[in-house]
Scaffold this active site. Structure first.
Site, PDB file in Angstrom:
ATOM      1  CE  LYS A  96      -4.449   0.924   0.259  1.00 26.79           C
ATOM      2  NZ  LYS A  96      -5.552   0.106  -0.288  1.00 26.79           N
ATOM      3  N   GLY A 208     -22.952   5.682   2.194  1.00 27.88           N
ATOM      4  CA  GLY A 208     -21.835   6.023   1.300  1.00 27.88           C
ATOM      5  C   GLY A 208     -22.180   5.732  -0.144  1.00 27.88           C
ATOM      6  N   GLY A 210     -21.133   6.672  -2.938  1.00 32.22           N
ATOM      7  CA  GLY A 210     -20.069   7.201  -3.805  1.00 32.22           C
ATOM      8  C   GLY A 210     -19.794   6.213  -4.917  1.00 32.22           C
ATOM      9  CG  ASN A 211     -16.278   4.401  -7.867  1.00 28.84           C
ATOM     10  OD1 ASN A 211     -16.845   4.420  -8.951  1.00 28.84           O
ATOM     11  ND2 ASN A 211     -15.314   3.556  -7.577  1.00 28.84           N
TER      12      ASN A 211
HETATM   13  P1  NAD Z   1     -15.944   7.730  -2.810  1.00 29.34           P
HETATM   14  O1  NAD Z   1     -15.229   8.893  -2.245  1.00 29.34           O
HETATM   15  O2  NAD Z   1     -16.335   7.701  -4.238  1.00 29.34           O
HETATM   16  O3  NAD Z   1     -17.329   7.493  -1.998  1.00 29.34           O
HETATM   17  C1  NAD Z   1     -17.434   7.574  -0.620  1.00 29.34           C
HETATM   18  C2  NAD Z   1     -18.853   8.024  -0.304  1.00 29.34           C
HETATM   19  O4  NAD Z   1     -19.032   8.040   1.096  1.00 29.34           O
HETATM   20  C3  NAD Z   1     -19.179   9.449  -0.776  1.00 29.34           C
HETATM   21  O5  NAD Z   1     -20.469   9.466  -1.338  1.00 29.34           O
HETATM   22  C4  NAD Z   1     -19.151  10.267   0.502  1.00 29.34           C
HETATM   23  O6  NAD Z   1     -20.022  11.402   0.447  1.00 29.34           O
HETATM   24  C5  NAD Z   1     -19.663   9.247   1.484  1.00 29.34           C
HETATM   25  N1  NAD Z   1     -19.338   9.529   2.867  1.00 29.34           N
HETATM   26  C6  NAD Z   1     -18.233  10.101   3.396  1.00 29.34           C
HETATM   27  N2  NAD Z   1     -18.359  10.202   4.728  1.00 29.34           N
HETATM   28  C7  NAD Z   1     -19.561   9.659   5.037  1.00 29.34           C
HETATM   29  C8  NAD Z   1     -20.253   9.449   6.235  1.00 29.34           C
HETATM   30  N3  NAD Z   1     -19.755   9.814   7.408  1.00 29.34           N
HETATM   31  N4  NAD Z   1     -21.463   8.848   6.171  1.00 29.34           N
HETATM   32  C9  NAD Z   1     -22.001   8.470   4.980  1.00 29.34           C
HETATM   33  N5  NAD Z   1     -21.386   8.650   3.830  1.00 29.34           N
HETATM   34  C10 NAD Z   1     -20.184   9.232   3.854  1.00 29.34           C
HETATM   35  O7  NAD Z   1     -15.074   6.457  -2.421  1.00 29.34           O
HETATM   36  P2  NAD Z   1     -15.223   4.984  -2.986  1.00 29.34           P
HETATM   37  O8  NAD Z   1     -14.201   4.763  -4.035  1.00 29.34           O
HETATM   38  O9  NAD Z   1     -16.645   4.709  -3.267  1.00 29.34           O
HETATM   39  O10 NAD Z   1     -14.759   4.139  -1.715  1.00 29.34           O
HETATM   40  C11 NAD Z   1     -15.655   3.898  -0.630  1.00 29.34           C
HETATM   41  C12 NAD Z   1     -14.984   2.959   0.344  1.00 29.34           C
HETATM   42  O11 NAD Z   1     -14.688   1.720  -0.319  1.00 29.34           O
HETATM   43  C13 NAD Z   1     -13.652   3.456   0.910  1.00 29.34           C
HETATM   44  O12 NAD Z   1     -13.591   3.058   2.253  1.00 29.34           O
HETATM   45  C14 NAD Z   1     -12.606   2.700   0.105  1.00 29.34           C
HETATM   46  O13 NAD Z   1     -11.393   2.501   0.826  1.00 29.34           O
HETATM   47  C15 NAD Z   1     -13.323   1.380  -0.109  1.00 29.34           C
HETATM   48  N6  NAD Z   1     -12.830   0.628  -1.271  1.00 29.34           N
HETATM   49  C16 NAD Z   1     -12.880   1.175  -2.506  1.00 29.34           C
HETATM   50  C17 NAD Z   1     -12.427   0.454  -3.599  1.00 29.34           C
HETATM   51  C18 NAD Z   1     -12.531   1.016  -4.991  1.00 29.34           C
HETATM   52  O14 NAD Z   1     -12.304   0.263  -5.954  1.00 29.34           O
HETATM   53  N7  NAD Z   1     -12.903   2.278  -5.146  1.00 29.34           N
HETATM   54  C19 NAD Z   1     -11.894  -0.835  -3.428  1.00 29.34           C
HETATM   55  C20 NAD Z   1     -11.865  -1.385  -2.127  1.00 29.34           C
HETATM   56  C21 NAD Z   1     -12.341  -0.627  -1.057  1.00 29.34           C
END
Ligand code: NAD
Length: 413
Positions: A96, A208, A210-211
């Protein structure tokens, strides 16, 4: 976070009857690279790459840009990457990286300068056969494209297999963007089939959107039509409706930059993130941050199944409280492994000079994730442990068995 990861390895190691030498091997880190990056604007940023174990193959794991990045966090995440890759049967080790910086305070030119400088410092230690970084929090395909280009300029490597998570135009894989959410749906479907729940319609809530959360919602709508979304939040809070929400409509709204607590949907009411955790839903999907359920709020959770799409969203102590109440937690090392599996498929395509259709990528993703989830479910039933401990046990055994097999081959030759 490092303490929690170590505690879990020690606990599972003891239940497997591992020697203290074996547990120390799993806890110890192969190499750490720590350096400063100074930009032309005079600011200096602490940068890290931690390479935990390469027993199964090259180190693999993301790079995050965040003010909260520190050595212990990167160590914990590198360790978890080794376990995740082992749990789903990938021939990859764990690593990482991170830079302690707030990317929102950098211009695009500064972000590019930082990304390229990271590679200039690190290039002797990474590469297609050594360590293959990917995006993570606040890093995206544009940043990875800059990094891949810098690596190519320095080393002459034109395979593009030095990084994954590139844009499709620059050697990225079809299906990578949706892979983590899709993997979550596949892991959940496999667990639901195993639990043989007789309820025809199941409701779920997502924290959450998000993505990862957004793709989970959209793909769940296609693959699990008996699932109904009843609540979703982002960092602003969100909405809830007993009559159901349309994940496609919410995804469209989010892509336009909207805040969920301002979204107007029929029969929906606004809710806070605390209220979301306590929603009367069958399944709770955690797709935001780490440590959102702790011993302070674990008793408010009413779901029967929790899907950990974020890394470490449930603290160690909360985990025990939830499992003692009979709640099934689908652990992060299975639930969100779709991203690294498709990263691996991207690396394979780059090395072979191929570019696969999305359907082929998705089929191969299932080919890793379904057997891995089934294996953990079988182990959990047999050993009467939680699914997280089972997935960890499978992963730890695989790393140790591979190490021992390599050592005995060495002795023979
Ligand atoms: P992102 O930033 O696109 O989405 C995160 C979402 O969470 C956003 O909509 C944000 O507004 C919301 N958020 C933030 N704080 C919050 C809270 N207190 N309560 C509710 N919602 C909240 O990120 P992502 O890429 O979707 O990743 C989300 C999680 O998944 C992270 O923990 C990341 O480490 C994990 N993850 C992502 C991937 C990947 O391929 N993107 C792979 C493995 C793990």
């Amino acid at each position: 976070m490092l303490e929690s990861a170590h505690h879990l390895i020690e606990r599972v190691g003891k239940s497997l009857g591992l020697s203290s030498e074996d547990i120390d091997f799993l806890l110890s880190i192969d190499q750490e690279h720590i350096f400063d990056i100074t930009l032309k604007n005079g600011t200096t940023h602490k940068a890290y790459r931690v390479q935990h174990k390469n027993t199964l193959g090259p180190y693999k794991g993301g790079i995050r840009f965040h003010p909260g990045v520190d050595l212990d966090e990167v160590r914990a995440l590198a360790t978890l990457m080794s376990l995740k890759n082992a749990a789903v049967g990938l021939p990859l080790g764990g690593g990482k990286g991170g830079v302690a910086t707030d990317p929102r305070k950098l211009s695009e030119a500064e972000l590019e300068e930082l990304s390229r400088a990271y590679v200039r410092h690190l290039h002797p230690h990474i590469g297609p056969d050594k360590d293959i970084p990917a995006p993570d929090v606040n890093t995206n395909s544009q940043i990875i494209d800059w990094m891949t280009d810098e690596y190519e300029q320095i080393t002459g490597d034109t395979t593009k297999a030095s990084f994954t998570g590139k844009s499709v135009a620059k050697g990225g894989s079809n299906g990578r963007e949706a892979a983590t959410g899709r993997g979550g749906v596949i892991a959940l479907r496999t667990v639901l089939e195993h639990l043989k729940t007789d309820k025809k319609e199941l409701t779920y809530a997502i924290q959450g959107f998000g993505n990862v959360g957004l793709f989970f919602g959209v793909i769940a709508g296609q693959m699990l039509p008996n699932l109904q979304l009843i609540a979703a939040t982002d960092s602003s809070g969100g909405i809830s409706s007993a009559f159901g929400l349309d994940p496609d409509e919410l995804a469209e709204y989010k892509k336009q930059g909207g805040k969920l607590n301002e979204h107007k949907a029929e029969d929906a009411v606004t809710i806070t993130n605390d209220q979301l955790l306590a929603e009367e839903a069958d399944i709770l999907v955690l797709a935001a941050l780490g440590d959102v359920i702790t011993e302070k709020n674990a008793d408010t959770v009413r779901a029967k199944i929790i899907l950990e799409l974020a890394n470490g969203p449930i603290s160690d102590s909360a985990y025990d409280l939830l499992t003692s109440r009979g709640i099934t937690v689908i652990p992060d090392i299975l639930a969100n492994a779709g991203g690294v599996i498709v990263s691996y498929l991207e690396w394979l395509q780059n090395r072979a000079g191929e570019h696969w259709e999305e359907a082929k990528v998705n089929e191969k993703l299932e080919g890793y994730l379904i057997p891995a989830t089934k294996k953990a479910l079988e182990y959990a039933d047999k050993a009467q442990v939680s699914l997280k401990e089972a997935a960890m046990a499978v992963a730890m055994r695989r790393i140790l068995e591979t190490r021992d097999a390599k050592m005995s081959r060495k002795k023979e030759s």
